[in-house]
Design an enzyme around this catalytic site. Sequence first.
Site, PDB file in Angstrom:
ATOM      1  N   GLN A 180       0.819  -1.219   0.000  1.00 37.89           N
ATOM      2  CA  GLN A 180       0.000   0.000   0.000  1.00 37.89           C
ATOM      3  C   GLN A 180       0.852   1.268   0.000  1.00 37.89           C
ATOM      4  O   GLN A 180       0.319   2.376  -0.030  1.00 37.89           O
ATOM      5  CB  GLN A 180      -0.925   0.006   1.222  1.00 37.89           C
ATOM      6  N   ALA A 201       1.695  -4.187  -8.674  1.00 39.83           N
ATOM      7  CA  ALA A 201       1.429  -3.111  -9.642  1.00 39.83           C
ATOM      8  C   ALA A 201      -0.022  -2.644  -9.646  1.00 39.83           C
ATOM      9  O   ALA A 201      -0.299  -1.474  -9.908  1.00 39.83           O
ATOM     10  CB  ALA A 201       1.838  -3.559 -11.042  1.00 39.83           C
ATOM     11  N   HIS A 202      -0.950  -3.551  -9.366  1.00 35.72           N
ATOM     12  CA  HIS A 202      -2.362  -3.164  -9.491  1.00 35.72           C
ATOM     13  C   HIS A 202      -2.823  -2.246  -8.360  1.00 35.72           C
ATOM     14  O   HIS A 202      -3.941  -1.747  -8.381  1.00 35.72           O
ATOM     15  CB  HIS A 202      -3.259  -4.403  -9.581  1.00 35.72           C
ATOM     16  N   THR A 238       8.932 -18.064 -17.376  1.00 38.59           N
ATOM     17  CA  THR A 238       9.100 -17.024 -18.391  1.00 38.59           C
ATOM     18  C   THR A 238       8.571 -15.691 -17.879  1.00 38.59           C
ATOM     19  O   THR A 238       7.455 -15.611 -17.356  1.00 38.59           O
ATOM     20  CB  THR A 238       8.359 -17.413 -19.684  1.00 38.59           C
ATOM     21  N   CYS A 328      -9.200  -9.560   0.114  1.00 36.10           N
ATOM     22  CA  CYS A 328      -8.813 -10.963   0.267  1.00 36.10           C
ATOM     23  C   CYS A 328      -9.719 -11.703   1.237  1.00 36.10           C
ATOM     24  O   CYS A 328      -9.784 -12.920   1.233  1.00 36.10           O
ATOM     25  CB  CYS A 328      -7.370 -11.058   0.775  1.00 36.10           C
TER      26      CYS A 328
END
Length: 378
Positions: A180, A201-202, A238, A328
Amino acid sequence: MKTVYLDNAATTKIDDEVIEVMHAAMKENYGNPSSTHQFGRTAKSAVETARKNIASHFKASASEIIFTSGGTEGDNLILYNAVLNLGVKRILTSKIEHHAVLHTVKYLSKAYNISVDYVKVNEFGEIDLQHLEELLISFNVKTLVSLMHVNNEIGAILDLQRVAQLCKQYDAFFHSDTVQTIGHFPLNLEQYPVDFIVASAHKFHGPKGVGFAYFKKGFGILPMLLGGDQEKGARSGTENVHAILGMEKALQIALNNIEEDKKYILELKSFFISELKTINNKIQFNGNSDDLVKNSYTILNVRLPQENAMLLFSLDLAGISVSGGSACQSGSNSGSHVLLEILTPEENNKTSIRFSFSKYTTKEDIAYTIKKLKEILD
């Protein structure tokens, strides 16, 4: 029907410029970074440039940044390494941490016989630093302190500098869940001697499913995922090239505009607080979330004078998206573990809501939410 999104602590809207960067990468930069041909080299170069640019924002080196799928993986990777790689025998944390920390610590305690102690918190969700120092003094074993910088439910802010100093004084490792924090507060890792941080990132208008972990140079990293030895052997798989580039762009935008965005969001939060008080003067604010200085400017945790089990549902029907706690836990019947720790049983029986804001929130959104709350609570 008007829709209002006030759940930005759960996730944020992706910036248009970020989408453009990701779209271009998906169309043009589709090589596997592990491939040695030109397409692979182009992708690899883009990933490494992003790593270098992200590190520079925190005065870190590129080698200290490991790309992950987000905060949960980052917290797990750090905690596992503390025990399995760095010889930690004791973990100091609090009962109001994110479950990515609490559940992992609980598992490590049982699986590897790790001693765990919980630092006291006060009614505002603030860490008792005197108790932390007492715990650090009390045992002479390799210790990790894991305390989040900004609480994701009540917005309480940890004194990062003081905790880092205590950890250094008593030779303990320091991990802070900064999910945060990143993109909302400046963080210079040369000034704050934190050993490990994480980002997702979100939370700052980037894509979901990508983040990073910071490991201070010199520790080495034992991987949790085995296979292709990507990320210098720290994380096989990857690389998520377009998401990494999107995260880099989102972070750049957020940090370039951090003061302007903070001022704007603080004005919205202040307006919302004053308007809430006109609905009912018995409305309370959990922790110190109504404090415009001590608390995160993006989070406001509100407690009603009574229980209203249908409030979230009623707001959703009105087009308003909020949370009763962390996203969550939205499917949990046990309530918020954070509020359970800081509130009395009587206070916990009342309905609490977390509103969280972003640069895309408008004053009209706040006014509409106040209007609907008045209708619902009449």
